[in-house]
Design an enzyme around this catalytic site. Sequence first.
Site, PDB file in Angstrom:
ATOM      1  N   ALA A  11      -1.523 -12.051   7.776  1.00  0.00           N
ATOM      2  CA  ALA A  11      -1.020 -10.899   8.531  1.00  0.00           C
ATOM      3  C   ALA A  11      -1.938  -9.686   8.389  1.00  0.00           C
ATOM      4  O   ALA A  11      -2.276  -9.033   9.378  1.00  0.00           O
ATOM      5  CB  ALA A  11       0.394 -10.554   8.069  1.00  0.00           C
TER       6      ALA A  11
ATOM      7  N   ARG B  84      -7.865 -24.983   4.441  1.00  0.00           N
ATOM      8  CA  ARG B  84      -6.884 -25.439   5.442  1.00  0.00           C
ATOM      9  C   ARG B  84      -7.157 -24.836   6.809  1.00  0.00           C
ATOM     10  O   ARG B  84      -6.858 -25.434   7.838  1.00  0.00           O
ATOM     11  CB  ARG B  84      -5.453 -25.078   5.008  1.00  0.00           C
ATOM     12  CG  ARG B  84      -4.999 -25.723   3.721  1.00  0.00           C
ATOM     13  CD  ARG B  84      -3.518 -25.454   3.466  1.00  0.00           C
ATOM     14  NE  ARG B  84      -3.209 -24.036   3.498  1.00  0.00           N
ATOM     15  CZ  ARG B  84      -3.326 -23.233   2.453  1.00  0.00           C
ATOM     16  NH1 ARG B  84      -3.777 -23.715   1.287  1.00  0.00           N
ATOM     17  NH2 ARG B  84      -3.012 -21.950   2.544  1.00  0.00           N
ATOM     18  N   SER B  85      -7.691 -23.612   6.829  1.00  0.00           N
ATOM     19  CA  SER B  85      -7.936 -22.922   8.097  1.00  0.00           C
ATOM     20  C   SER B  85      -9.382 -23.045   8.573  1.00  0.00           C
ATOM     21  O   SER B  85      -9.687 -22.637   9.692  1.00  0.00           O
ATOM     22  CB  SER B  85      -7.582 -21.433   7.954  1.00  0.00           C
ATOM     23  OG  SER B  85      -6.212 -21.272   7.669  1.00  0.00           O
TER      24      SER B  85
ATOM     25  N   CYS C 263       0.483  -0.293  -0.644  1.00  0.00           N
ATOM     26  CA  CYS C 263       0.930   0.245   0.642  1.00  0.00           C
ATOM     27  C   CYS C 263       1.901   1.418   0.481  1.00  0.00           C
ATOM     28  O   CYS C 263       1.778   2.441   1.180  1.00  0.00           O
ATOM     29  CB  CYS C 263       1.563  -0.859   1.487  1.00  0.00           C
ATOM     30  SG  CYS C 263       2.815  -1.829   0.625  1.00  0.00           S
TER      31      CYS C 263
ATOM     32  N   GLN D 116      11.434  -0.851   1.505  1.00  0.00           N
ATOM     33  CA  GLN D 116      10.252  -1.579   1.924  1.00  0.00           C
ATOM     34  C   GLN D 116      10.587  -2.744   2.841  1.00  0.00           C
ATOM     35  O   GLN D 116      11.447  -3.575   2.549  1.00  0.00           O
ATOM     36  CB  GLN D 116       9.460  -2.035   0.691  1.00  0.00           C
ATOM     37  CG  GLN D 116       9.005  -0.846  -0.150  1.00  0.00           C
ATOM     38  CD  GLN D 116       8.107  -1.203  -1.320  1.00  0.00           C
ATOM     39  OE1 GLN D 116       8.090  -0.505  -2.325  1.00  0.00           O
ATOM     40  NE2 GLN D 116       7.334  -2.274  -1.205  1.00  0.00           N
TER      41      GLN D 116
ATOM     42  N   ARG E 101      13.806  -3.708  -1.390  1.00  0.00           N
ATOM     43  CA  ARG E 101      13.486  -4.472  -0.185  1.00  0.00           C
ATOM     44  C   ARG E 101      14.670  -4.365   0.770  1.00  0.00           C
ATOM     45  O   ARG E 101      15.817  -4.582   0.375  1.00  0.00           O
ATOM     46  CB  ARG E 101      13.230  -5.938  -0.530  1.00  0.00           C
ATOM     47  CG  ARG E 101      12.731  -6.759   0.649  1.00  0.00           C
ATOM     48  CD  ARG E 101      11.315  -6.408   1.019  1.00  0.00           C
ATOM     49  NE  ARG E 101      10.358  -6.854   0.009  1.00  0.00           N
ATOM     50  CZ  ARG E 101       9.073  -6.532   0.009  1.00  0.00           C
ATOM     51  NH1 ARG E 101       8.581  -5.739   0.946  1.00  0.00           N
ATOM     52  NH2 ARG E 101       8.257  -6.976  -0.936  1.00  0.00           N
TER      53      ARG E 101
ATOM     54  N   HIS F 188       7.393   0.919   5.941  1.00  0.00           N
ATOM     55  CA  HIS F 188       8.081   1.334   4.713  1.00  0.00           C
ATOM     56  C   HIS F 188       8.557   2.779   4.829  1.00  0.00           C
ATOM     57  O   HIS F 188       7.911   3.618   5.472  1.00  0.00           O
ATOM     58  CB  HIS F 188       7.132   1.248   3.509  1.00  0.00           C
ATOM     59  CG  HIS F 188       6.795  -0.143   3.085  1.00  0.00           C
ATOM     60  ND1 HIS F 188       7.384  -1.276   3.602  1.00  0.00           N
ATOM     61  CD2 HIS F 188       5.898  -0.587   2.149  1.00  0.00           C
ATOM     62  CE1 HIS F 188       6.887  -2.346   3.008  1.00  0.00           C
ATOM     63  NE2 HIS F 188       5.979  -1.954   2.123  1.00  0.00           N
TER      64      HIS F 188
END
Length: 345
Positions: free
Chosen positions: A14, A40-41, A129, A156, A246, A253
């Site tokens: 992401a 894997r990618s 963040c 968050q 959370r 956030h």
Amino acid sequence: MKKYRVGVMGATGAVGQEMIKVLGERNFPIEELRCLASSRSAGKVLSTPFGDATVVETAPSAFEGLDIVLGASENDIAEAMAPHIKAAGAVFVDNSSAFRMNDDVPLVVPEINAEDAYKHNGIISNPNCTTIVTLVAINAINKLSKIKGIYASSYQATSGAGAAGPIEMYEQSEAVLKAREAGGEGNSYGADINPQVFQYQIAYNLIPQIGGFGDNLYTSEEMKLQNEGRKIMHLPELKVSCTCVRVPVERSHAISACVITEDKVELDDVRKVISEAPGAKLYDDPNEKKYPMPLLTSNQDIVYVGRIRRDLVNENGVNLWCCGDQVRKGAATNAVQIAELLIKE
């Protein structure tokens, strides 16, 4: 204009995807964009603003010829690859927490301490963040009077736990709604909830724990605002008491903060300096019910600040509420801004 060879490590995740998007939006002068990810990618073709890019496996030999590497990988990968990035002659702008508190690694929010970026030894760390969003909101107050302490609670978003966070929230939400329609009972109406990303059900719930608990009963996430804030703002005595929660929000956030200054500051002055602060937007009109919210602040790079008022316990305290997109300004955009400082150098 000189162009640069830039690698994005963790390019399929992401934050890595957002880094690539932001590089395009900000017209970063790219000669080559090298997308790195796990085996894997490897071989996967990504569509980027700079053309299609075939994913290269993250390995010691993958950094040759690069000028800058933006890291969006976990701590263990960042630690393993950092020596190879430096050996290749590239500067590593790392979003993990692996190097943030190292004395020889600058921890940079460009709106606050851009000059620190130029003291790097091959690695520059991107802060947490929540730290970034909070400090962009409050840094201007420090110019009025030295900030001594902060009481904060963060709310968050699920995407702060990665791309799987919002998926789990929406899947749980759908399961609860179906169980409710079927006449189920209890808080989850009998829905079959099997949390994977979060330790408890996040749909229709709050979880007052992010990170592991330390000896002082604060979590690792909660201590970041104090420890990183001291380094970024050059306030070695700063004290922060924080609770991180959370919440069932997809993105952006929010932080409630009581900022305690050495001298009493006037609210009008606080509003003025925040309105003029780089990266911040004063969004504060109680009469019009105007205040920051996640829906307002997602998918952009400005930290909105509102609910500014005098603290009723400490006369030197100012309360405020801020919101910012933790995937963008809290991670990807901040890293790209640091890379922009490097090419200015």
